[in-house]
Write an enzyme that holds these catalytic residues in place. Structure first.
Site, short mmCIF file in Angstrom:
data_model
loop_
_atom_site.label_atom_id
_atom_site.label_comp_id
_atom_site.label_asym_id
_atom_site.label_seq_id
_atom_site.Cartn_x
_atom_site.Cartn_y
_atom_site.Cartn_z
CE LYS A 115 -22.34 3.56 28.86
NZ LYS A 115 -21.75 2.69 29.84
CE LYS A 198 -17.05 4.22 25.30
NZ LYS A 198 -16.49 3.81 26.55
CE LYS A 201 -16.58 -3.42 29.57
NZ LYS A 201 -17.52 -2.58 30.32
N1 AQP Z 1 -12.98 2.38 23.07
C1 AQP Z 1 -12.13 2.54 24.08
N2 AQP Z 1 -10.86 2.94 23.87
C2 AQP Z 1 -9.98 3.10 24.89
N3 AQP Z 1 -10.31 2.88 26.19
C3 AQP Z 1 -11.57 2.46 26.44
N4 AQP Z 1 -12.22 2.14 27.58
C4 AQP Z 1 -13.49 1.79 27.30
N5 AQP Z 1 -13.72 1.85 25.99
C5 AQP Z 1 -12.54 2.28 25.42
C6 AQP Z 1 -11.59 2.17 28.90
O1 AQP Z 1 -11.78 0.90 29.49
C7 AQP Z 1 -11.92 1.07 30.90
C8 AQP Z 1 -13.11 0.31 31.39
O2 AQP Z 1 -14.29 0.83 30.92
P1 AQP Z 1 -15.68 0.42 31.60
O3 AQP Z 1 -16.13 -0.89 31.20
O4 AQP Z 1 -15.61 0.61 33.06
O5 AQP Z 1 -16.64 1.49 31.03
P2 AQP Z 1 -16.80 2.11 29.62
O6 AQP Z 1 -15.77 3.16 29.43
O7 AQP Z 1 -18.20 2.57 29.52
O8 AQP Z 1 -16.48 0.90 28.67
P3 AQP Z 1 -17.23 0.31 27.46
O9 AQP Z 1 -16.39 -0.71 26.84
O10 AQP Z 1 -17.73 1.40 26.56
O11 AQP Z 1 -18.41 -0.42 28.15
P4 AQP Z 1 -19.96 -0.24 28.07
O12 AQP Z 1 -20.29 -0.42 26.63
O13 AQP Z 1 -20.44 -1.37 28.94
O14 AQP Z 1 -20.27 1.13 28.58
C9 AQP Z 1 -11.98 2.57 31.16
O15 AQP Z 1 -10.72 3.01 31.61
C10 AQP Z 1 -12.30 3.15 29.82
O16 AQP Z 1 -11.79 4.46 29.67
#
Ligand code: AQP
Length: 331
Positions: A115, A198, A201
């Site tokens: 990031k 991956k 969001k």
């Molecule tokens: N691509 C994914 N596949 C499976 N699990 C996922 N998680 C996130 N992306 C995937 C799981 O969702 C939960 C919440 O995640 P988070 O929002 O706290 O943080 P993150 O992992 O950083 O999620 P994102 O979607 O990638 O958000 P951004 O882009 O905002 O950083 C966690 O249990 C994570 O494992």
């Protein structure tokens, strides 16, 4: 105590649009585990601040996330649903753990490196660097035994276990060392436009993710346009990351095995797979979307539910924090 249920803690950041990866990697499993544990499901709004947020949008996203938790099947009678920022113990315990965590450990965290590299490491926030320590505080504050997360969080959770053990070793038994629960299917859903990264969001490309609140026709279009691989067999082989991802989503949504789905599509092409997958996803997500939109019609009720959850969470958090402070000589 003999009949006490073991505890679960997990959370999601109210940043961006919740997507299919968040559902399959996290939320779906929270719901499945809900009856067997005492559950704390948090909206980790302090974590969202580790990258810049528009306060107006953040307010909306916090409620939206609460609605999605409930719409996916989190039952406030069985699970404590609350906002991280409403329980000040999270930030305080993070500070105590900061003084136990090591710079070398945090510097090895791949999520920070990924990031931070996007905008240049020097301009990343200290909060982004410290994210795993706040995450450790989130879980340890509730002495949770199990943390259901997607695969991407495994490294953070290992650090969390290290910090709990170190604190216990230095100051006496204080924290439960939590186990990690990563689901067999759906633990790492990849981006539709780039299956080697991956689904995320915070992606600037909406076509890369299926948002849980996407309209059914948008879901169909995104799956139709998802990247595919060369050669036309429907096989989840290492040289076919795009098809492996679509098959993985199919399997996680239906509870079927990838091999069984591959067999069903033998001699058929990607077009058939995508068409059927789109309907599987639409059917799975449509009730969630409808319930979430209905819940969002009553924001005052969502806010009240989060306040009630925070009051319950504080009771547990205060006890742990009091213990940790006392162990450190701050009583
Ligand atoms: N691509 C994914 N596949 C499976 N699990 C996922 N998680 C996130 N992306 C995937 C799981 O969702 C939960 C919440 O995640 P988070 O929002 O706290 O943080 P993150 O992992 O950083 O999620 P994102 O979607 O990638 O958000 P951004 O882009 O905002 O950083 C966690 O249990 C994570 O494992």
């Amino acid at each position: 105590m003999q009949n006490e249920k073991r505890r679960i803690f997990s959370g999601i950041m109210p940043s961006g649009n919740l997507h299919l990866g968040n559902y399959l990697g996290a939320l779906k499993n929270w719901v499945a585990l809900q009856d067997d544990y005492e559950n704390y499901y948090c909206i980790v709004d302090l974590h969202a601040l580790t990258v810049p947020q528009d306060p107006k949008v953040l307010r909306v996203k916090i409620r939206e996330l609460a609605a999605i938790y409930l719409a996916c099947g989190i039952d406030p009678e069985k699970s404590v649903v609350f906002r991280q920022s409403r329980v000040s113990g999270h930030a305080e315990l993070a500070w105590l753990l900061n003084c136990v965590a090591k710079v070398g450990e945090l510097s090895r965290m791949t999520q920070f490196k990924d990031k931070a590299s996007k905008g240049g490491t020097d301009s990343a926030s200290v909060g982004l660097y410290d994210y795993p320590v706040l995450q450790a505080a989130d879980v340890l504050l509730y002495n949770a035994h199990l943390v259901p997360v997607g695969e991407d969080q495994r490294q953070h959770l290992e650090l969390m276990r290290t910090l709990a053990r170190r604190f216990n070793g230095l100051y006496g038994e204080t924290f439960v060392v939590p186990d990690i629960f990563v689901p067999e299917a759906g633990a790492r859903v990849m981006a539709l436009d780039e299956p080697t990264t991956k689904m995320s969001k915070s992606s600037p490309t909406p076509a890369s993710y299926i948002a849980l609140l996407d309209d059914p026709d948008v879901v169909r279009r995104k799956i139709r346009r998802a990247k595919t691989d060369s050669r036309s067999e429907v096989k989840a082989s290492p040289d076919k990351p795009a098809i492996a991802n679509l098959l993985g989503i199919y399997a996680a949504m239906t509870g079927r095995k990838v091999a069984e789905i591959e067999a069903e599509y033998e001699g058929r092409g990607y077009g058939d797979l995508k068409k059927d997958l789109a309907e599987v996803v639409v059917e799975g997500l449509a009730p969630i979307r409808e319930r979430a939109l209905a819940l969002l019609d009553d924001p005052a009720e969502l806010d009240a539910l989060l306040d009630r959850g925070a009051a319950k969470a504080r009771e547990v958090a205060d006890t742990t924090l009091h213990d940790a402070r006392a162990k450190l000589g701050l009583d």
